[in-house]
Design a protein around this motif. Structure first.
Motif: not given
Length: 263
Positions: A21-25, A77-81
């Motif tokens: 989330i931090n990186d995507a922001l 969609k925001l995805s995880d690692s």
């Protein structure tokens, strides 16, 4: 609470989600936490047959993270690692609260059958004692109270002071006053600040009425049919009414509204 106590949410991934989330922001400058709740009634407070004013409660919440690709004009969609969609989705069992808490906040004592007909949630289902009458699979264990899940849920909005840095996470609802009324009621029971202390609220009902004037209906289902008609997208199947699927449908509506708004 251990990292394995949540029912549907893989809470062992929370730290990874926070990093994502931090990186995507940083990349997108904003994110959308597209959300839906299920409740015991359409009204937060309601008189019973004896004239007592009782508080209705939330029984399910879903928060699905997305970003808007401004080049492709599409919600993604925001995805995880691991490549999995970042979704917080939990049933909520207010019946498991201490009796004194339920009495202090004048909670209802049951889920009305009219509400169960909509979302398929019953007291026995929340205690993992039976399957849902609307097709939901039986829970692996009893659902937690909102006070138990809230600290994990709220961590997703608290990444590197994003709120203060002007990198907004918009929490999106359709008819936001309804959902925030219930959510903030639960926050009060849990002794927490209101949701607006953690995130910005975006209401697709309000936006749709401004951007799509003259439609015969502005329910989520009606607006989704409109989106499907004009976009030709494949329909999201909904085998039963639940907060996560409604959030995914809402994300399709949000993406369309952002596209036609030009913002």
């Amino acid at each position: 609470m251990s990292t394995n106590d949540l029912i549907w949410t893989n809470s062992s991934k929370i730290n990874d989600w926070l990093d994502c989330i931090n990186d995507a922001l940083d990349v997108h400058q904003e994110l959308f936490a597209v959300s839906d709740t299920e409740t015991t009634s359409q009204n937060l407070m309601e008189d019973n047959a004896r004239g007592e004013l009782l508080r209705h409660r939330m029984v399910e919440i879903a928060i699905c993270f997305y970003y808007f690709d401004k080049k492709e004009k599409v919600m993604k969609k925001l995805s995880d690692s691991d490549g999995d969609h970042i979704v917080f989705h939990e049933p909520i069992n207010f019946f498991a609260e201490p009796k004194e808490v339920r009495e202090r906040f004048s909670s209802v004592s049951r889920i009305p059958s009219s509400s169960t007909e909509v979302h398929g949630l019953t007291e026995k289902y929340l205690f993992a004692e039976e399957s849902s009458p609307k097709g939901r699979p039986k829970l692996k264990s009893a659902a937690l109270t909102f006070s138990e899940i809230a600290p994990v849920m709220l961590r997703l909005f608290q990444v590197d002071n994003a709120f203060e840095k002007g990198l907004p996470i918009y929490t999106v609802f359709h008819n936001a006053p309804f959902d925030t009324r219930f959510l903030n009621s639960e926050m009060r029971v849990a002794g927490l600040p209101y949701l607006e202390s953690y995130t910005l609220i975006l209401d697709t009902l309000k936006e749709a009425k401004e951007l799509l004037p003259g439609l015969p209906s502005y329910t989520l289902d009606a607006l989704y049919e409109h989106v499907l008609e004009v976009s030709g997208k494949q329909r999201i199947e909904r085998p039963f009414h639940d907060a996560r699927t409604d959030s995914e449908i809402l994300a399709e509506l949000l993406g369309y509204l952002l596209t036609i708004s030009g913002k």
